[in-house]
Design a protein around this motif. Structure first.
Motif, PDB file in Angstrom:
ATOM      1  N   ASP A   1      15.496  15.949  -2.917  1.00 20.53           N
ATOM      2  CA  ASP A   1      14.193  16.511  -2.567  1.00 20.53           C
ATOM      3  C   ASP A   1      14.304  17.478  -1.402  1.00 20.53           C
ATOM      4  O   ASP A   1      13.596  18.501  -1.352  1.00 20.53           O
TER       5      ASP A   1
ATOM      6  N   GLU B   1       4.079  11.239  -4.237  1.00 24.11           N
ATOM      7  CA  GLU B   1       4.482  11.826  -5.510  1.00 24.11           C
ATOM      8  C   GLU B   1       3.853  13.203  -5.691  1.00 24.11           C
ATOM      9  O   GLU B   1       4.488  14.142  -6.179  1.00 24.11           O
TER      10      GLU B   1
ATOM     11  N   HIS C   1      15.535  20.814  -2.568  1.00 22.89           N
ATOM     12  CA  HIS C   1      14.554  21.563  -3.347  1.00 22.89           C
ATOM     13  C   HIS C   1      13.229  21.744  -2.617  1.00 22.89           C
ATOM     14  O   HIS C   1      12.286  22.315  -3.195  1.00 22.89           O
ATOM     15  N   ALA C   2      13.122  21.282  -1.370  1.00 23.15           N
ATOM     16  CA  ALA C   2      11.858  21.405  -0.632  1.00 23.15           C
ATOM     17  C   ALA C   2      11.506  22.872  -0.409  1.00 23.15           C
ATOM     18  O   ALA C   2      12.347  23.668   0.005  1.00 23.15           O
TER      19      ALA C   2
ATOM     20  N   ARG D   1       5.571  15.695  -3.474  1.00 23.94           N
ATOM     21  CA  ARG D   1       6.901  16.038  -3.971  1.00 23.94           C
ATOM     22  C   ARG D   1       6.830  17.052  -5.107  1.00 23.94           C
ATOM     23  O   ARG D   1       7.605  18.014  -5.149  1.00 23.94           O
ATOM     24  N   SER D   2       5.910  16.861  -6.047  1.00 25.06           N
ATOM     25  CA  SER D   2       5.867  17.714  -7.236  1.00 25.06           C
ATOM     26  C   SER D   2       4.872  18.856  -7.122  1.00 25.06           C
ATOM     27  O   SER D   2       4.949  19.812  -7.900  1.00 25.06           O
TER      28      SER D   2
ATOM     29  N   GLN E   1       6.941  18.977   2.372  1.00 28.14           N
ATOM     30  CA  GLN E   1       7.983  18.447   1.495  1.00 28.14           C
ATOM     31  C   GLN E   1       9.262  18.179   2.272  1.00 28.14           C
ATOM     32  O   GLN E   1       9.934  17.165   2.054  1.00 28.14           O
TER      33      GLN E   1
ATOM     34  N   ALA F   1      10.989  14.512   2.646  1.00 28.29           N
ATOM     35  CA  ALA F   1      12.356  14.324   2.143  1.00 28.29           C
ATOM     36  C   ALA F   1      13.285  13.840   3.246  1.00 28.29           C
ATOM     37  O   ALA F   1      14.158  12.994   3.005  1.00 28.29           O
TER      38      ALA F   1
ATOM     39  N   GLU G   1      17.964  10.447  -3.743  1.00 20.98           N
ATOM     40  CA  GLU G   1      16.772  11.173  -4.184  1.00 20.98           C
ATOM     41  C   GLU G   1      16.162  11.972  -3.040  1.00 20.98           C
ATOM     42  O   GLU G   1      15.674  13.097  -3.241  1.00 20.98           O
ATOM     43  N   GLY G   2      16.191  11.401  -1.844  1.00 16.03           N
ATOM     44  CA  GLY G   2      15.689  12.135  -0.685  1.00 16.03           C
ATOM     45  C   GLY G   2      16.517  13.378  -0.407  1.00 16.03           C
ATOM     46  O   GLY G   2      15.968  14.434  -0.045  1.00 16.03           O
TER      47      GLY G   2
ATOM     48  N   THR H   1       7.685   8.090  -3.640  1.00 18.25           N
ATOM     49  CA  THR H   1       7.904   9.496  -3.946  1.00 18.25           C
ATOM     50  C   THR H   1       8.289   9.733  -5.405  1.00 18.25           C
ATOM     51  O   THR H   1       8.265  10.871  -5.855  1.00 18.25           O
ATOM     52  N   GLN H   2       8.641   8.677  -6.127  1.00 18.11           N
ATOM     53  CA  GLN H   2       9.125   8.841  -7.495  1.00 18.11           C
ATOM     54  C   GLN H   2       8.358   7.914  -8.434  1.00 18.11           C
ATOM     55  O   GLN H   2       8.050   6.769  -8.084  1.00 18.11           O
TER      56      GLN H   2
END
Length: 507
Positions: free
Chosen positions: A165, A246, A168-169, A249-250, A174, A178, A161-162, A443-444
């Protein structure tokens, strides 16, 4: 004509022979039916360099056949300049760098190869088509390289997942967060908890199974109690992070709200530095939510402009107002835009005016405490005020109590924007935190759900500890499973290992 036909026939025969030779090599190695995959690993589109990755047991033969390495493979992890050819026709496709990564010291843990080519569409298409023609080699499915790395134990789920991330950072914060997760900081935290739970469960199981044989001391359960209690407190503290990671991240959900014609759309355009929303002197121009993404001081912000809040009989505008109120309720921070020319001339009345105005916009009715903490005031149209009025307003607002931070600015001239951005960036730091400071955060939403299940399972342990040890042990088992689901590592062998190691059962 006959000579051309002979040439064509010879060329066709050479294609077939090359294909047959490659097939024989794969069969002799026992990997003709093996699952070797390939894909373009760099971004799509025209670029200077494109990277094509191959992973699987046939990677070595693919590299040798396409890079003309008849004398053997290049040294591991060493770039070599080679002609890249079609293994069927021996047609030159490109000239580039090739690299060999023997397993398990590769990203996937398998034998892997990379072709660093020129990034033109024709070159990439030619190489991918050539790879697709190799027996036993197929295009990779989405995320399959990373999935193989996970199954090979190269990455656990949090590190996967990192990695996603990081790819997509879009902002510095971010990227930093990540990187910490991809490097395994979150994984090590959860693995530590998992090991402690495993040890506690093993000791509990050992006491249940072997205490009657006097092989286990009674003090073991007291140690388990202390360990479980401490672990539960740590997990609960980890959950109380304000959802900072979180949110980082989003993206922070920032909503621009206010009355009609306060300058909300002009404020959005000023922050975006482009005409993202239509601006008109006609009240009620904005009917729907206009959303855009921004980078504010390295923090990701999803900024939404909403319809002006007012009573209206227009059904379309009513829907826009409803959506605006809904966005305000869900916002991490609400930017309330006020037309400063509508403020009272009596500075003593400014606080009451703004308080009533905020009560009409923010949720929770008369209870503004929670909403005010998520709010920033933007007093627009500063350019229409005299210098004396501006000074008086700033003094009045600075002395007001119970109001959110306010910035006096002009969307027309940009005056005061820098001061607002300083305030806004400070709020972003508060909401997201510094990803490089302190322990790594959740983060999730998936992590939060499993950890909440873990806490409930530990509560089950405490509830049944003095009633039924089997049910208490089941609580520990459920807690261990919940933590293991975060990293993707759930197993029973470790429990048995600890039982026999710590107590020498059966020695």
């Amino acid at each position: 004509t006959d000579r051309s036909a002979v040439c064509v026939r010879r060329e066709s025969d050479s294609f077939a022979q090359a294909q047959l030779n490659l097939t024989k090599n794969l069969c002799c190695k026992g990997i003709y039916d093996a699952d070797t995959i390939f894909a373009l690993s760099s971004g799509h589109g025209m670029c200077g360099v494109a990277v094509v990755r191959v992973s699987g047991p046939a990677s070595a033969l693919v590299l040798q056949s396409m890079a003309g390495l008849s004398r053997g493979l290049p040294p591991p992890r060493t770039a070599v300049l080679r002609n890249v050819t079609d293994p069927r026709s021996q047609e030159l496709l490109d000239r580039g760098l090739v690299l060999w990564f023997p397993g398990p010291r590769s990203f996937t843990g398998e034998d892997s190869a990379e072709f660093h080519l020129h990034g033109g569409a024709a070159v990439i298409t030619g190489v991918l088509q050539a790879l697709g023609s190799v027996p036993g080699v197929r295009p990779a499915e989405a995320g399959e390289f990373t999935r193989r790395a996970f199954h090979a134990g190269k990455l656990d789920l949090t590190e996967v997942e990192g990695l996603g991330d990081l790819i997509h950072a879009e902002t510095e914060a971010q990227r930093r967060q990540a990187l910490r997760q991809m490097e395994g900081e979150l994984s090590r935290l959860y693995q530590g908890w998992s090991q402690r739970l495993t040890r506690s469960l093993a000791h509990m199981e050992a006491f249940i199974d072997f205490s009657e044989d006097e092989l286990i001391e009674e003090g073991v359960l007291n140690e388990v109690d202390l360990s479980v209690l401490q672990l539960q407190r740590e997990i609960e503290g980890h959950l109380q992070d304000g959802r900072r990671a979180e949110r980082l991240r989003s993206g922070v959900q920032a909503v621009i709200a206010g009355a009609t014609n306060a300058g909300k759309s002009s404020f959005l355009n000023l922050l975006c530095q482009r005409p993202a929303a239509i601006v008109s002197p006609t009240a009620g121009t904005t009917r729907d939510v206009v959303e855009t993404s921004l980078n504010i001081g390295g923090f990701p912000v999803v900024l939404s402009d909403t319809a002006g809040l007012r009573d209206t009989g227009d059904s379309v505008e009513m829907e826009g107002v409803r959506r605006a109120k809904e966005r305000v309720q869900l916002a991490d921070v609400t930017l309330v835009v006020v037309d400063s020319t509508q403020l009272p001339q009596n500075y003593q009345s400014v606080q009451n005016f703004l308080t009533d105005h905020l009560r009409s916009i923010l949720p929770n009715g008369d209870d503004l405490t929670a909403s005010l903490q998520r709010c920033l005031l933007v007093l627009n149209k500063r350019d229409l005020l005299s210098r004396r009025t501006v000074d008086g307003l700033q003094k009045s607002i600075s002395q007001a109590e119970g109001l959110p931070l306010a910035s006096l600015l002009s969307c027309q001239t940009g005056d005061g924007l820098d001061d607002f951005l300083d305030v806004f960036q400070d709020r972003m730091r508060t909401l997201c935190g510094d990803p490089l400071v302190g322990s790594v955060s959740l983060t999730q939403a998936r992590h939060r759900c499993h950890l909440q299940q873990c806490v409930r399972a530990l509560s089950q342990y405490h509830r049944y500890r003095d009633v039924d040890l089997a049910l208490a042990a089941e609580g520990l088992r459920l807690a261990l499973t919940s933590v293991g689901r975060i990293t993707g590592k759930v197993g029973a062998e470790q429990i048995l290992d600890i039982i026999f190691r710590d107590f020498c059962i059966g020695k």
